[in-house]
Scaffold this motif. Structure first.
Motif, PDB file in Angstrom:
ATOM      1  N   ILE A   1       9.813   0.410  -4.925  1.00 10.90           N
ATOM      2  CA  ILE A   1       9.917   1.742  -5.521  1.00 10.90           C
ATOM      3  C   ILE A   1       9.674   1.654  -7.022  1.00 10.90           C
ATOM      4  CG2 ILE A   1      11.391   3.768  -5.784  1.00 10.90           C
ATOM      5  CD1 ILE A   1      10.708   3.057  -2.863  1.00 10.90           C
ATOM      6  N   ALA A   2       8.948   2.613  -7.547  1.00 10.51           N
ATOM      7  CA  ALA A   2       8.639   2.648  -8.979  1.00 10.51           C
ATOM      8  C   ALA A   2       9.911   2.479  -9.810  1.00 10.51           C
ATOM      9  CB  ALA A   2       7.965   3.972  -9.326  1.00 10.51           C
ATOM     10  N   ASP A   3       9.884   1.538 -10.733  1.00 16.81           N
ATOM     11  CA  ASP A   3      11.072   1.257 -11.561  1.00 16.81           C
ATOM     12  C   ASP A   3      11.077   2.193 -12.766  1.00 16.81           C
ATOM     13  OD1 ASP A   3      13.272   0.281 -12.811  1.00 16.81           O
ATOM     14  OD2 ASP A   3      12.568  -1.784 -13.003  1.00 16.81           O
TER      15      ASP A   3
ATOM     16  N   THR B   1      14.669   6.182  -3.053  1.00 17.63           N
ATOM     17  CA  THR B   1      13.234   5.939  -2.910  1.00 17.63           C
ATOM     18  C   THR B   1      12.324   6.889  -3.692  1.00 17.63           C
ATOM     19  OG1 THR B   1      13.270   7.267  -0.873  1.00 17.63           O
ATOM     20  CG2 THR B   1      13.491   4.871  -0.641  1.00 17.63           C
ATOM     21  N   SER B   2      12.863   7.840  -4.455  1.00 20.61           N
ATOM     22  CA  SER B   2      11.994   8.795  -5.175  1.00 20.61           C
ATOM     23  C   SER B   2      12.462   9.041  -6.602  1.00 20.61           C
ATOM     24  CB  SER B   2      11.940  10.123  -4.406  1.00 20.61           C
ATOM     25  OG  SER B   2      11.396   9.944  -3.122  1.00 20.61           O
ATOM     26  N   PRO B   3      12.529   8.017  -7.440  1.00 22.95           N
ATOM     27  CA  PRO B   3      13.058   8.213  -8.802  1.00 22.95           C
ATOM     28  C   PRO B   3      12.109   8.958  -9.732  1.00 22.95           C
ATOM     29  CG  PRO B   3      12.279   5.975  -8.526  1.00 22.95           C
ATOM     30  CD  PRO B   3      12.192   6.603  -7.178  1.00 22.95           C
ATOM     31  N   ILE B   4      10.837   9.071  -9.370  1.00 25.19           N
ATOM     32  CA  ILE B   4       9.921   9.841 -10.213  1.00 25.19           C
ATOM     33  C   ILE B   4      10.229  11.330 -10.121  1.00 25.19           C
ATOM     34  CG2 ILE B   4       7.493  10.540 -10.523  1.00 25.19           C
ATOM     35  CD1 ILE B   4       6.636   7.767  -9.739  1.00 25.19           C
ATOM     36  N   ARG B   5      10.721  11.758  -8.967  1.00 30.31           N
ATOM     37  CA  ARG B   5      10.918  13.201  -8.762  1.00 30.31           C
ATOM     38  C   ARG B   5      12.368  13.614  -8.507  1.00 30.31           C
ATOM     39  NH1 ARG B   5      11.218  14.538  -3.272  1.00 30.31           N
ATOM     40  NH2 ARG B   5      10.711  12.847  -1.824  1.00 30.31           N
TER      41      ARG B   5
ATOM     42  N   TYR C   1       0.865  -1.184   0.000  1.00 30.08           N
ATOM     43  CA  TYR C   1       0.000   0.000   0.000  1.00 30.08           C
ATOM     44  C   TYR C   1       0.902   1.235   0.000  1.00 30.08           C
ATOM     45  CZ  TYR C   1       0.954  -0.758   4.982  1.00 30.08           C
ATOM     46  OH  TYR C   1       1.570  -1.005   6.193  1.00 30.08           O
ATOM     47  N   THR C   2       0.342   2.349  -0.442  1.00 32.38           N
ATOM     48  CA  THR C   2       1.084   3.610  -0.474  1.00 32.38           C
ATOM     49  C   THR C   2       0.544   4.543   0.606  1.00 32.38           C
ATOM     50  OG1 THR C   2      -0.408   4.629  -2.096  1.00 32.38           O
ATOM     51  CG2 THR C   2       1.507   3.416  -2.948  1.00 32.38           C
ATOM     52  N   VAL C   3       1.406   5.402   1.110  1.00 36.23           N
ATOM     53  CA  VAL C   3       1.023   6.431   2.083  1.00 36.23           C
ATOM     54  C   VAL C   3       1.661   7.746   1.629  1.00 36.23           C
ATOM     55  CG1 VAL C   3       0.987   7.140   4.501  1.00 36.23           C
ATOM     56  CG2 VAL C   3       1.038   4.696   3.924  1.00 36.23           C
ATOM     57  N   ASP C   4       0.818   8.706   1.285  1.00 35.64           N
ATOM     58  CA  ASP C   4       1.317   9.982   0.758  1.00 35.64           C
ATOM     59  C   ASP C   4       0.428  11.125   1.231  1.00 35.64           C
ATOM     60  OD1 ASP C   4       3.544   9.399  -1.442  1.00 35.64           O
ATOM     61  OD2 ASP C   4       1.995   7.851  -1.653  1.00 35.64           O
ATOM     62  N   GLY C   5       0.788  12.343   0.817  1.00 38.95           N
ATOM     63  CA  GLY C   5      -0.023  13.502   1.115  1.00 38.95           C
ATOM     64  C   GLY C   5      -1.341  13.469   0.368  1.00 38.95           C
ATOM     65  N   LYS C   6      -2.279  14.285   0.820  1.00 40.01           N
ATOM     66  CA  LYS C   6      -3.633  14.263   0.271  1.00 40.01           C
ATOM     67  C   LYS C   6      -3.677  14.624  -1.202  1.00 40.01           C
ATOM     68  CE  LYS C   6      -8.285  15.895   1.406  1.00 40.01           C
ATOM     69  NZ  LYS C   6      -9.097  16.755   2.334  1.00 40.01           N
ATOM     70  N   THR C   7      -2.803  15.526  -1.640  1.00 40.82           N
ATOM     71  CA  THR C   7      -2.841  16.006  -3.022  1.00 40.82           C
ATOM     72  C   THR C   7      -1.827  15.315  -3.933  1.00 40.82           C
ATOM     73  OG1 THR C   7      -1.291  17.803  -2.488  1.00 40.82           O
ATOM     74  CG2 THR C   7      -3.645  18.279  -2.272  1.00 40.82           C
ATOM     75  N   ALA C   8      -1.093  14.350  -3.422  1.00 35.76           N
ATOM     76  CA  ALA C   8      -0.044  13.698  -4.217  1.00 35.76           C
ATOM     77  C   ALA C   8      -0.639  12.900  -5.376  1.00 35.76           C
ATOM     78  CB  ALA C   8       0.784  12.780  -3.332  1.00 35.76           C
ATOM     79  N   LYS C   9       0.084  12.890  -6.497  1.00 36.02           N
ATOM     80  CA  LYS C   9      -0.319  12.108  -7.662  1.00 36.02           C
ATOM     81  C   LYS C   9       0.787  11.179  -8.140  1.00 36.02           C
ATOM     82  CE  LYS C   9      -3.561  15.620  -9.370  1.00 36.02           C
ATOM     83  NZ  LYS C   9      -3.898  16.532 -10.500  1.00 36.02           N
ATOM     84  N   ASP C  10       2.042  11.542  -7.818  1.00 34.91           N
ATOM     85  CA  ASP C  10       3.171  10.706  -8.236  1.00 34.91           C
ATOM     86  C   ASP C  10       3.594   9.832  -7.055  1.00 34.91           C
ATOM     87  OD1 ASP C  10       3.948  12.938  -6.812  1.00 34.91           O
ATOM     88  OD2 ASP C  10       5.799  13.271  -7.939  1.00 34.91           O
ATOM     89  N   PHE C  11       3.137   8.584  -7.054  1.00 32.25           N
ATOM     90  CA  PHE C  11       3.391   7.669  -5.936  1.00 32.25           C
ATOM     91  C   PHE C  11       4.646   6.858  -6.230  1.00 32.25           C
ATOM     92  CE2 PHE C  11      -1.463   7.751  -6.094  1.00 32.25           C
ATOM     93  CZ  PHE C  11      -1.532   8.875  -5.282  1.00 32.25           C
ATOM     94  N   ASP C  12       5.765   7.274  -5.617  1.00 32.23           N
ATOM     95  CA  ASP C  12       7.050   6.598  -5.843  1.00 32.23           C
ATOM     96  C   ASP C  12       7.142   5.260  -5.134  1.00 32.23           C
ATOM     97  OD1 ASP C  12       9.136   8.485  -7.206  1.00 32.23           O
ATOM     98  OD2 ASP C  12       8.095   9.766  -5.799  1.00 32.23           O
ATOM     99  N   ASP C  13       6.605   5.205  -3.899  1.00 36.91           N
ATOM    100  CA  ASP C  13       6.931   4.097  -3.011  1.00 36.91           C
ATOM    101  C   ASP C  13       5.700   3.419  -2.438  1.00 36.91           C
ATOM    102  OD1 ASP C  13       6.494   5.542  -0.109  1.00 36.91           O
ATOM    103  OD2 ASP C  13       7.382   6.923  -1.552  1.00 36.91           O
ATOM    104  N   ALA C  14       5.806   2.109  -2.316  1.00 35.33           N
ATOM    105  CA  ALA C  14       4.791   1.313  -1.624  1.00 35.33           C
ATOM    106  C   ALA C  14       5.500   0.437  -0.602  1.00 35.33           C
ATOM    107  CB  ALA C  14       4.008   0.453  -2.614  1.00 35.33           C
TER     108      ALA C  14
ATOM    109  N   GLU D   1      10.927   6.300   8.330  1.00 33.58           N
ATOM    110  CA  GLU D   1      11.830   5.274   8.870  1.00 33.58           C
ATOM    111  C   GLU D   1      12.096   4.172   7.857  1.00 33.58           C
ATOM    112  OE1 GLU D   1      13.607   5.427  11.486  1.00 33.58           O
ATOM    113  OE2 GLU D   1      12.699   7.270  12.233  1.00 33.58           O
ATOM    114  N   PHE D   2      11.065   3.770   7.135  1.00 37.93           N
ATOM    115  CA  PHE D   2      11.236   2.695   6.162  1.00 37.93           C
ATOM    116  C   PHE D   2      12.082   3.156   4.970  1.00 37.93           C
ATOM    117  CE2 PHE D   2       6.957   0.643   7.593  1.00 37.93           C
ATOM    118  CZ  PHE D   2       7.576   0.218   8.757  1.00 37.93           C
ATOM    119  N   MET D   3      11.885   4.398   4.546  1.00 37.37           N
ATOM    120  CA  MET D   3      12.695   4.924   3.440  1.00 37.37           C
ATOM    121  C   MET D   3      14.164   5.052   3.868  1.00 37.37           C
ATOM    122  SD  MET D   3      10.440   5.070   1.083  1.00 37.37           S
ATOM    123  CE  MET D   3       9.406   3.856   1.937  1.00 37.37           C
ATOM    124  N   LEU D   4      14.388   5.513   5.093  1.00 42.82           N
ATOM    125  CA  LEU D   4      15.757   5.617   5.608  1.00 42.82           C
ATOM    126  C   LEU D   4      16.429   4.244   5.627  1.00 42.82           C
ATOM    127  CD1 LEU D   4      15.250   8.070   8.626  1.00 42.82           C
ATOM    128  CD2 LEU D   4      16.532   8.550   6.543  1.00 42.82           C
TER     129      LEU D   4
END
Length: 754
Positions: A311-313, A579-583, A282-295, A474-477
């Protein structure tokens, strides 16, 4: 034996006042233009070559001959052959980029020295009168005129090698003596003169784009013509465009990049990947996010926990050297404004094919980590995978589920209650372990700027940062550290995210100031644990704000480098961004290196190809660190503009504030309940004349002895908002600061530094 580098001849440290020679020649502009032309060519030039290079009429040949005679007499140039001339090698000239201050002076950055002289210790200072025709961002030729005692050289612009700016954004005004556009970027302090009334329909006070013309013909003034009318500068879309122009941001994608993005084919496809679709991601992001890099997914077992960070390939879609790749490298990062984003990748990739949307198969690179029951890492592995995210959570929803335990929300998410509980348990263990090793507990405030339906600012508050955010952090770190450690131990090329040790001089100054406050600091060296001990020592006291602020200023900026120097702030021996290759382009580089590792390619990767064959990891690290700084500056600029817009409607209102800094003319404040900062002019204080005590970060009344101390809590009244300078001015509600609060209220949440 290596030849000893020359130092400055004393005669070169005097300002060059070109005197008249026996023939009476005295044209400073021609002299400088000839020197610049000879330098740019880096070879001999004939008199005819110079006449042509300087765009002079035929009658100018005599002027060039006289100037060359003068330069030869001054030992600046010499005649290398019949009617050909070169610069003397014993003359020290620098190439530099102009970083200009709104007041007119500036510094030379990105220095390049061709000769055998020693490089400068510091970036040279250039006064307004020695700036000549140079504009901010221009690549110029500098000559040193003197050295200061602090080893800072003073320089003069000899000539412009390459213009950086060909157009500017600004505000149009029709005045009695003509039509002008006043640049929005204050580093260009002179108004642009329009040769004729604008051909486009435009109103006084509208924002516009101006093409600069005749820069070489008239060096003293800026001339231009309006090519685009933006409209009312209070409009948020116009604000965004002004920021884009100021920072030269690539705000659109060209048609070729867009077309390529519409027809990409991912490699390898789902059939050649590890199938993780049955794992509850599952993904956890901000309310307005559209580019979901990580699950993420967390499973609990007899040994402890298994964490999947998938992480999105992006590397499967963006091939090295492709049009999309070259464009993404130039951008370096996505840039986020309130209500808008300038993405690093075209929308079909960032918000669709690469984004880990719920209930669709997506290609990922997974880091799979096994931890024991104390949160210690047991083993790890990487995989190119295919997943199917089952749920898109927001941070707020996660908070309601695991912290607030809201019954109605929990009823709607029954299948996730246990996995989220495991995630919270593991995150708590990882956070405690990180703190025990010394990871610094600094926090930085972050603004949450909300817009209404018309694009106007409705509120500005401190952004929340609760345990829902911290679980993902913590998980991204953990994933980033594992990737970096794997490559470091395998001695394979890697682009690390490094944060070097603090400046020793700044630490020494901080220790002296702390002693004056009566704060006894631990005597050992300034390690991450030392920082944490200081933070804990002042937590909840009246000195917490000033100590934390000054302590933060001792730290260096994090950056990208292939040389692993650890991450001081995280107390981590190995760290990277994965963890954020989309951005973030650095993350895309790391993904490609991981995929190379997985495929065990038999090739030399010391000079890993990024987007152009000549680029190395070191060059990429330098460039992408700079792109990150530009992104941060542009986001800050946009926030400042919106803060000015919001505060302009609150003139005369009273606010609680903390003093965040002092100078000899103003002191700076940050409001507590509205995330806005500003300044109080000392000229507005009528009770006394205040003197700066720089070492102790305070102001002292000359007669009364009243003290205005950094970290004091006061009440201020909003006095004025200057939109063109992004400046917010306050005055004191009373003539002396109130007693400091015991503690900043808990509601003022802050964001941890990563």
């Amino acid at each position: 034996m290596a030849r000893k580098k020359k130092t400055f001849p004393k005669r070169q440290l005097r300002a060059r006042k070109y005197r008249k020679d026996s023939k009476g020649f005295h044209d400073r502009q021609i002299i400088n233009r000839i020197i610049t032309a000879l330098y740019k060519e880096n070879n001999t030039l004939s008199i005819n070559d110079l006449v042509k290079s300087l765009n002079l009429p035929r009658t100018g040949k005599k002027t060039v001959e006289e100037a060359l005679t003068f330069l030869c007499q001054q030992n600046i140039a010499f005649k290398s052959s019949r009617n050909h001339f070169s610069l003397h090698r014993n003359r020290q000239y620098f190439e530099a980029t102009i970083d200009r201050h709104p007041s007119g002076f500036g510094f030379g950055t990105d220095l390049l020295l061709r000769s055998q002289f020693k490089p400068l210790a510091k970036e040279p200072y250039i006064s307004k009168t020695r700036m000549n025709s140079a504009l901010h961002g221009d690549r110029v030729l500098l000559s040193i005129v003197k050295l200061r005692r602090n080893d800072r050289a003073e320089a003069e612009v000899i000539g412009v090698i390459k213009r950086k700016t060909t157009r500017l954004a600004g505000i149009y005004h029709q005045l009695d003596d003509g039509h002008f556009v006043y640049p929005d970027d204050l580093r260009f302090p002179s108004p642009i003169i329009l040769a004729a009334p604008p051909a486009l329909q435009i109103n006084n006070g509208d924002a516009a784009i101006v093409k600069l013309i005749d820069q070489e013909r008239d060096h003293s003034r800026l001339h231009g013509e309006i090519t685009e009318v933006l409209g009312n500068p209070d409009n948020i879309d116009v604000h965004i465009r002004l920021v884009v122009e100021k920072f030269h941001l690539p705000s659109t994608f060209n048609s070729r990049v867009q077309e390529e993005a519409e027809h990409v084919t991912p490699l390898p496809g789902p059939a050649d990947r590890e199938d993780l679709r049955e794992v509850l991601h599952y993904t956890v992001d901000g309310k307005t996010a559209k580019d979901f890099d990580d699950a993420i997914a967390v499973e609990k077992n007899l040994q402890g926990y298994r964490l999947y960070v998938s992480i999105a390939d992006v590397s499967a879609f963006v091939k090295p050297g492709s049009l999309i790749d070259r464009d993404a490298y130039e951008r370096g990062t996505s840039i986020y404004f309130p209500g808008a984003v300038i993405p690093m990748l075209p929308e079909n990739l960032s918000n669709n094919l690469c984004s880990l949307l719920p209930d669709v198969d997506r290609l990922t690179v997974s880091v799979i980590l096994d931890f024991d029951q104390q949160g210690s890492l047991l083993k790890s592995r990487f995989a190119r995978s295919v997943i199917r995210s089952s749920q898109r959570f927001t941070y707020g929803t996660v908070k309601q589920l695991i912290i607030d335990k809201a019954p109605s929300i929990r009823r709607n998410h029954q299948p996730y209650l246990t996995p989220l509980k495991w995630a919270a348990e593991l995150a708590e263990l990882l956070r405690n372990n990180r703190r025990q090793r010394g990871s610094i507990g600094f926090t930085l405030p972050e603004a949450d700027i909300r817009l209404d339906a018309q694009g106007k600012v409705s509120s500005i508050t401190r952004a929340e940062n609760h345990f829902g955010h911290q679980i993902i952090e913590e998980f991204m770190l953990a994933a980033n550290e594992t990737v970096a450690e794997t490559f470091a131990k395998a001695k394979r090329p890697m682009l690390y995210r490094i944060h070097e040790e603090p400046d020793s001089e700044k630490i020494a100054d901080f220790r002296k100031f702390s002693q004056l406050l009566g704060l006894e600091l631990p005597k050992e060296a300034a390690t991450p644990k030392w920082y944490n001990s200081v933070i804990e020592k002042v937590r909840g006291t009246s000195g917490e704000y000033v100590i934390n602020t000054l302590l933060l200023r001792t730290m260096q900026q994090a950056r990208y480098s292939p040389d692993n120097k650890g991450h001081f702030g995280l107390a981590a021996q190995y760290y990277t961004h994965f963890t954020s290759p989309i951005r973030r382009y650095p993350d895309l580089i790391v993904h490609r290196l991981i995929c190379d590792l997985l495929m065990v390619r038999e090739q030399d990767q010391k000079n890993y190809t990024i987007s152009r064959p000549a680029d190395s990891l070191k060059q990429a690290g330098t460039y992408l660190s700079e792109r990150e700084r530009i992104a941060v500056s542009s986001e800050r600029e946009m926030a400042d503009r919106l803060k000015c817009q919001y505060m302009s409607g609150r003139i005369g209102d009273c606010f609680q504030a903390v003093i965040s800094g002092v100078s000899d003319t103003v002191f700076f404040v940050e409001l507590l309940d509205v995330f806005v900062s500003g300044a109080v002019s000392l000229a507005s204080l009528s009770d006394d004349y205040y003197l700066l005590d720089k070492k102790n970060h305070r102001l002292i009344g000359d007669v009364t002895g009243n003290i205005i101390q950094m970290g004091d809590y006061i009440e201020v009244v909003l006095l004025d908002v200057e939109h063109n300078k992004n400046r917010i001015s306050f005055t004191l509600k009373q003539t002396s600061p109130t007693a400091p609060h015991e503690k900043i209220p808990d509601k003022h949440q802050m964001r941890p530094i990563l």
